[in-house]
Design a protein around this motif. Structure first.
Motif, short mmCIF file in Angstrom:
data_model
loop_
_atom_site.label_atom_id
_atom_site.label_comp_id
_atom_site.label_asym_id
_atom_site.label_seq_id
_atom_site.Cartn_x
_atom_site.Cartn_y
_atom_site.Cartn_z
N SER A 281 66.14 -62.79 -5.51
CA SER A 281 64.84 -63.06 -6.13
C SER A 281 64.56 -64.55 -6.12
O SER A 281 63.42 -64.99 -5.88
CB SER A 281 64.82 -62.51 -7.57
N TYR A 285 61.40 -66.39 -4.49
CA TYR A 285 60.52 -67.32 -5.18
C TYR A 285 60.36 -68.62 -4.39
O TYR A 285 59.27 -69.17 -4.26
CB TYR A 285 61.08 -67.62 -6.59
N SER A 288 58.22 -68.02 -1.36
CA SER A 288 56.83 -67.67 -1.68
C SER A 288 56.06 -68.86 -2.19
O SER A 288 54.85 -69.01 -1.91
CB SER A 288 56.80 -66.53 -2.71
N PHE A 307 58.26 -60.48 -10.61
CA PHE A 307 58.32 -61.55 -11.61
C PHE A 307 59.31 -61.23 -12.74
O PHE A 307 59.24 -61.79 -13.82
CB PHE A 307 56.94 -61.79 -12.21
N LEU A 310 61.27 -64.15 -13.87
CA LEU A 310 60.48 -65.20 -14.51
C LEU A 310 60.25 -64.87 -15.99
O LEU A 310 60.13 -65.77 -16.83
CB LEU A 310 59.13 -65.34 -13.79
#
Length: 321
Positions: A281, A285, A288, A307, A310
């Motif tokens: 992940s 991130y 991206s 997310f 996050l």
């Protein structure tokens, strides 16, 4: 009285000296002689040495029997294939029968040469008229090669001179037979110094030779171009094969590497699934959000699992303290 006897004695001695000098004659090694009585030959082919003759009644004619040369002027002949050639030659001859030579020429060498020259010209004209140009050229090349070989082997001058061209064998035989019968001389050889084309055809021959050389050059260039194309085509084929084999080997290696990497990833995921999910992940991130504000994602932050970390940074999903 004494003076008369002395005078008579001197006269007798003078007569004896004259008779001795007029009665004996010498023939050298390079000469032959004939003895005549009032112009009629009574003795022929007298060899070297001291000989006797009767003064007043006999006269002696001495001839040089060494090899003589008749140098002919360059003459134009036609070959069997109607090709004109200019031939420069000379004849080697010597006296074979002194009596016959004397009767035919009165012992004059110049008269003999004036008779030999036209008969030589006739013999050469007949021979060249029966021979084609290609045969003449081959004979000349063979004769020159034989002469060079003899000289290289340090042979004598007589041997080199005797290396007669095959082209001249028949004319020499015919001329020798005729001159023996007519003049009493022996024709040893007819030597060709040079054979050339007439000036009016030399340029045409040069142009034809130039055309043949250009045609040969074009042929060689065409063959060279063909071989060059074949070599380039073979080189291109080998290049394509090498590149294809390289790509195949690279893809195979890359596939094996990817398979091994996937296997490592799978093994790592099995050992720590939560950490692996968190790490993947974080990479997502980073990839991206690396567009410096130019990337745009339309996602629902509440229901999207993207997310998740996050909202809660703990890989095991427990709430942060």
């Amino acid at each position: 009285m004494f003076n008369n006897r002395a005078l008579i004695g001197v006269i007798i001695l003078a007569l004896l000296a004259w008779f001795a000098s007029a009665s004996f004659y010498v023939v050298n090694e390079t000469e032959r002689a004939i003895k005549l009585r009032f112009g009629e030959v009574i003795e022929n082919d007298i060899g070297p040495g001291l000989h006797f003759k009767l003064p007043v009644f006999n006269t002696v004619r001495v001839f040089d029997v060494r090899v003589q040369t008749v140098d002919s002027s360059a003459t134009r002949y036609l070959t069997a294939d109607s090709k004109a050639v200019i031939v420069d030659s000379f004849v080697k001859w010597k006296i074979a029968d002194p009596q016959q030579f004397y009767e035919a020429t009165r012992g004059n060498i110049q008269v003999a040469e004036n008779l030999i020259a036209p008969r030589t010209d006739e013999a050469l004209r007949n021979k060249f008229g029966q021979t084609e140009m290609s045969s003449i050229i081959q004979e000349r090349i063979a004769a020159e090669s034989d002469d060079q070989q003899l000289v290289g082997e340090d042979k004598g001058a007589d041997t080199v001179e005797g290396a007669r061209e095959e082209l001249m064998v028949e004319p020499v035989q015919q001329l020798d037979q005729a001159m023996r019968d007519e003049l009493g001389v022996h024709i040893l050889d007819i030597r060709v110094k040079r054979i050339e084309l007439p000036p009016e055809v030399t340029q045409a021959v040069y142009e034809r030779m130039n055309s043949e050389r250009e045609r040969a050059a074009r042929t060689y260039r065409a063959e060279g171009s063909q071989q060059a194309e074949a070599i380039r085509a073979d080189a291109d084929r080998q290049r394509q094969e090498i590149l294809a084999n390289g790509r195949q080997e690279a893809e195979t290696t890359r596939g094996e590497g990817d398979a091994q990497a996937a296997k490592i990833y799978a093994s790592a995921y099995q050992q720590a699934p939560d950490f692996f999910s968190f790490y993947r992940s974080m990479q997502a991130y980073r990839d991206s959000f690396s567009g410096e504000g130019k990337d745009l994602l339309v996602l629902s932050p509440d229901n999207s699992d993207f997310f998740r970390y996050l909202k809660n940074p703990n890989p095991d999903g427990t709430s942060a303290p």
